[in-house]
Design a protein around this motif. Sequence first.
Motif, PDB file in Angstrom:
ATOM      1  N   UNK A 101     -24.561  33.935 -49.254  1.00 46.98           N
ATOM      2  CA  UNK A 101     -25.416  35.002 -49.791  1.00 46.98           C
ATOM      3  C   UNK A 101     -25.159  36.372 -49.169  1.00 46.98           C
ATOM      4  N   UNK A 102     -24.893  36.424 -47.866  1.00 45.81           N
ATOM      5  CA  UNK A 102     -24.714  37.707 -47.197  1.00 45.81           C
ATOM      6  C   UNK A 102     -23.618  38.538 -47.857  1.00 45.81           C
ATOM      7  N   UNK A 103     -22.465  37.939 -48.103  1.00 48.80           N
ATOM      8  CA  UNK A 103     -21.353  38.669 -48.701  1.00 48.80           C
ATOM      9  C   UNK A 103     -21.631  38.978 -50.178  1.00 48.80           C
ATOM     10  N   UNK A 104     -22.283  38.039 -50.850  1.00 55.68           N
ATOM     11  CA  UNK A 104     -22.634  38.219 -52.261  1.00 55.68           C
ATOM     12  C   UNK A 104     -23.582  39.405 -52.428  1.00 55.68           C
ATOM     13  N   UNK A 105     -24.615  39.467 -51.573  1.00 57.55           N
ATOM     14  CA  UNK A 105     -25.582  40.560 -51.639  1.00 57.55           C
ATOM     15  C   UNK A 105     -24.908  41.899 -51.377  1.00 57.55           C
ATOM     16  N   UNK A 121     -33.741  39.174 -60.510  1.00 60.55           N
ATOM     17  CA  UNK A 121     -34.174  40.309 -59.687  1.00 60.55           C
ATOM     18  C   UNK A 121     -33.473  41.593 -60.123  1.00 60.55           C
ATOM     19  N   UNK A 122     -32.177  41.478 -60.431  1.00 60.06           N
ATOM     20  CA  UNK A 122     -31.428  42.663 -60.881  1.00 60.06           C
ATOM     21  C   UNK A 122     -32.000  43.177 -62.197  1.00 60.06           C
ATOM     22  N   UNK A 123     -32.244  42.261 -63.130  1.00 56.59           N
ATOM     23  CA  UNK A 123     -32.790  42.657 -64.437  1.00 56.59           C
ATOM     24  C   UNK A 123     -34.182  43.270 -64.305  1.00 56.59           C
ATOM     25  N   UNK A 124     -34.939  42.779 -63.322  1.00 55.80           N
ATOM     26  CA  UNK A 124     -36.288  43.293 -63.089  1.00 55.80           C
ATOM     27  C   UNK A 124     -36.240  44.719 -62.544  1.00 55.80           C
ATOM     28  N   UNK A 125     -35.331  44.973 -61.599  1.00 58.68           N
ATOM     29  CA  UNK A 125     -35.258  46.279 -60.965  1.00 58.68           C
ATOM     30  C   UNK A 125     -34.408  47.276 -61.742  1.00 58.68           C
ATOM     31  N   UNK A 126     -33.431  46.761 -62.478  1.00 61.41           N
ATOM     32  CA  UNK A 126     -32.543  47.634 -63.262  1.00 61.41           C
ATOM     33  C   UNK A 126     -32.490  47.126 -64.701  1.00 61.41           C
ATOM     34  N   UNK A 127     -33.567  47.316 -65.468  1.00 66.77           N
ATOM     35  CA  UNK A 127     -33.630  46.750 -66.832  1.00 66.77           C
ATOM     36  C   UNK A 127     -32.518  47.242 -67.743  1.00 66.77           C
ATOM     37  N   UNK A 128     -31.929  48.401 -67.432  1.00 64.62           N
ATOM     38  CA  UNK A 128     -30.853  48.910 -68.277  1.00 64.62           C
ATOM     39  C   UNK A 128     -29.592  48.058 -68.179  1.00 64.62           C
ATOM     40  N   UNK A 129     -29.512  47.182 -67.167  1.00 72.05           N
ATOM     41  CA  UNK A 129     -28.340  46.326 -66.985  1.00 72.05           C
ATOM     42  C   UNK A 129     -28.469  44.983 -67.707  1.00 72.05           C
ATOM     43  N   UNK A 130     -29.648  44.699 -68.220  1.00 69.30           N
ATOM     44  CA  UNK A 130     -29.847  43.431 -68.924  1.00 69.30           C
ATOM     45  C   UNK A 130     -29.126  43.461 -70.271  1.00 69.30           C
ATOM     46  N   UNK A 131     -28.637  42.314 -70.747  1.00 68.99           N
ATOM     47  CA  UNK A 131     -28.649  41.016 -70.043  1.00 68.99           C
ATOM     48  C   UNK A 131     -27.540  40.945 -69.002  1.00 68.99           C
ATOM     49  N   UNK A 132     -27.884  40.331 -67.876  1.00 79.47           N
ATOM     50  CA  UNK A 132     -26.924  40.177 -66.780  1.00 79.47           C
ATOM     51  C   UNK A 132     -26.001  38.998 -67.086  1.00 79.47           C
ATOM     52  N   UNK A 133     -24.725  39.173 -66.810  1.00 80.74           N
ATOM     53  CA  UNK A 133     -23.732  38.118 -67.044  1.00 80.74           C
ATOM     54  C   UNK A 133     -23.804  37.095 -65.902  1.00 80.74           C
ATOM     55  N   UNK A 134     -24.550  36.019 -66.127  1.00 88.25           N
ATOM     56  CA  UNK A 134     -24.752  35.007 -65.091  1.00 88.25           C
ATOM     57  C   UNK A 134     -23.447  34.332 -64.686  1.00 88.25           C
ATOM     58  N   UNK A 135     -22.611  34.025 -65.647  1.00 88.88           N
ATOM     59  CA  UNK A 135     -21.397  33.264 -65.348  1.00 88.88           C
ATOM     60  C   UNK A 135     -20.443  34.053 -64.454  1.00 88.88           C
ATOM     61  N   UNK A 136     -20.291  35.342 -64.717  1.00 91.29           N
ATOM     62  CA  UNK A 136     -19.403  36.149 -63.880  1.00 91.29           C
ATOM     63  C   UNK A 136     -19.947  36.230 -62.454  1.00 91.29           C
ATOM     64  N   UNK A 137     -21.260  36.381 -62.320  1.00 95.07           N
ATOM     65  CA  UNK A 137     -21.865  36.406 -60.981  1.00 95.07           C
ATOM     66  C   UNK A 137     -21.692  35.056 -60.287  1.00 95.07           C
ATOM     67  N   UNK A 138     -21.833  33.967 -61.053  1.00 95.62           N
ATOM     68  CA  UNK A 138     -21.646  32.644 -60.460  1.00 95.62           C
ATOM     69  C   UNK A 138     -20.204  32.466 -59.990  1.00 95.62           C
ATOM     70  N   UNK A 139     -19.244  32.935 -60.771  1.00 98.02           N
ATOM     71  CA  UNK A 139     -17.835  32.860 -60.363  1.00 98.02           C
ATOM     72  C   UNK A 139     -17.612  33.635 -59.067  1.00 98.02           C
ATOM     73  N   UNK A 140     -18.229  34.811 -58.979  1.00 97.23           N
ATOM     74  CA  UNK A 140     -18.092  35.633 -57.770  1.00 97.23           C
ATOM     75  C   UNK A 140     -18.737  34.941 -56.569  1.00 97.23           C
ATOM     76  N   UNK A 141     -19.931  34.387 -56.775  1.00 97.62           N
ATOM     77  CA  UNK A 141     -20.648  33.705 -55.697  1.00 97.62           C
ATOM     78  C   UNK A 141     -19.817  32.548 -55.142  1.00 97.62           C
ATOM     79  N   UNK A 142     -19.195  31.798 -56.021  1.00 96.38           N
ATOM     80  CA  UNK A 142     -18.363  30.672 -55.594  1.00 96.38           C
ATOM     81  C   UNK A 142     -17.126  31.148 -54.850  1.00 96.38           C
ATOM     82  N   UNK A 143     -16.541  32.265 -55.282  1.00 97.27           N
ATOM     83  CA  UNK A 143     -15.392  32.819 -54.563  1.00 97.27           C
ATOM     84  C   UNK A 143     -15.784  33.296 -53.171  1.00 97.27           C
ATOM     85  N   UNK A 144     -17.025  33.718 -53.016  1.00 98.48           N
ATOM     86  CA  UNK A 144     -17.541  34.116 -51.702  1.00 98.48           C
ATOM     87  C   UNK A 144     -17.886  32.896 -50.845  1.00 98.48           C
TER      88      UNK A 144
END
Length: 388
Positions: free
Chosen positions: A249-253, A222-245
């Motif tokens: 989803x509420x806090x992650x969003x 969704x991020x890459x779709x809405x903000x193509x300039x940010x692609x490629x998105x670092x999935x692993x870093x986001x996954x690490x953050x999601x797990x720390x949260x």
Amino acid sequence: MRYFTRPDLAEQIAIQLQGQAVFGDAHNGLFLAAPRRTGKSMFLQHDLRPALATRGCLVIYIDLWSDQRRDPGDLIAEGIAQALADNLGVVARAARKARVESVTIAGTFRIDASKIGKVDGATLPAALEALHRASGKPVALLIDEAQHALTSEAGEVAMAALKSARDQMNRPEQIALMLVMSGSDRDKLLRLVNSNKAPFYGSSIHQMPTLGKRYVEHVAALIAEQRPELAPVDHQTLLDAFQLFGERPQFFHAAIGEALNPLEADQGERFERRVLARAMARREQDAAQMRADFLGLRPLERAVLWRVLEVGRNFRPYDGEALAFYRAQCPGLAITAPKVQAALESLRDRTPSLVWKSARGEYSAHDAAMHAWFSGLVAEGGWPPSDG
């Protein structure tokens, strides 16, 4: 935010609930545990509910935390009463054909089959049986935060009645009543199944599958779709953050929204790193808050909460071992059962409450996250926390 659906999981559970799986016991009642705010309620309402409806079930969803001022037994009764009201005309006709004179819901709502809408008569199993016959469909009852039923006598009675209804309505070749009980605290939910006095003794608690990697990939797309300039998105870093949260989803969003805010000074840093930094900060804040809550207690309250966290379901507030433990933690303080009782009530009355109590006098930490905080400090050799 576009909802992340889990249709495959919902379909698999629906098959098990209807007794169509080769192995499994879900048709006798499915108990799902998942921490709060991890998507459990959304899954029940937006994935499992439609999956069951598509398979021809009449689905009733009841959230026992929808109004915590109300007796959970009343909420169960009203949920079933509403389903009956929606089918009132055919229920009355079906009941008359079956020679059921009246239908009572959890001792509160009763429908007299001889006179539509008259409040007078009967039992919850009869109500569910009448609803099944009237609709011509198997009934699926989804009770969210089911452990809250244990906090009142009426709630416990309702749970026992649901177990009786299941036994009366279901046959090996035909499942007429499906029960799904979900809870945000596995320890509390276990109290519905783990003793011969529990209404669903012998059933198993299943950990609700987490949103996990597929969900993070969904968000990244969704991020890459809405903000193509940010692609490629670092999935692993986001996954690490999601797990720390805590996979909430509420806090992650919220963290992603802040990191993508154009008013944020990025100083050349990728947004994924800012999300991860917020996750780390949130974890530290949560731990600091629990530490402050614990250290802010009076000595006996602190000792009682420590005992609750340490022994879990084996907590007995006034036995010899417990009293000796309190005395060891509170040297010079005269420990008596009335003082322990006062400490427990104080812990329950705090906002937010630190201790939960069932109608049978069982105690547990109110927030399951405190158990995880306690266990983590014990494993690190950092318990008890100090004032310094």
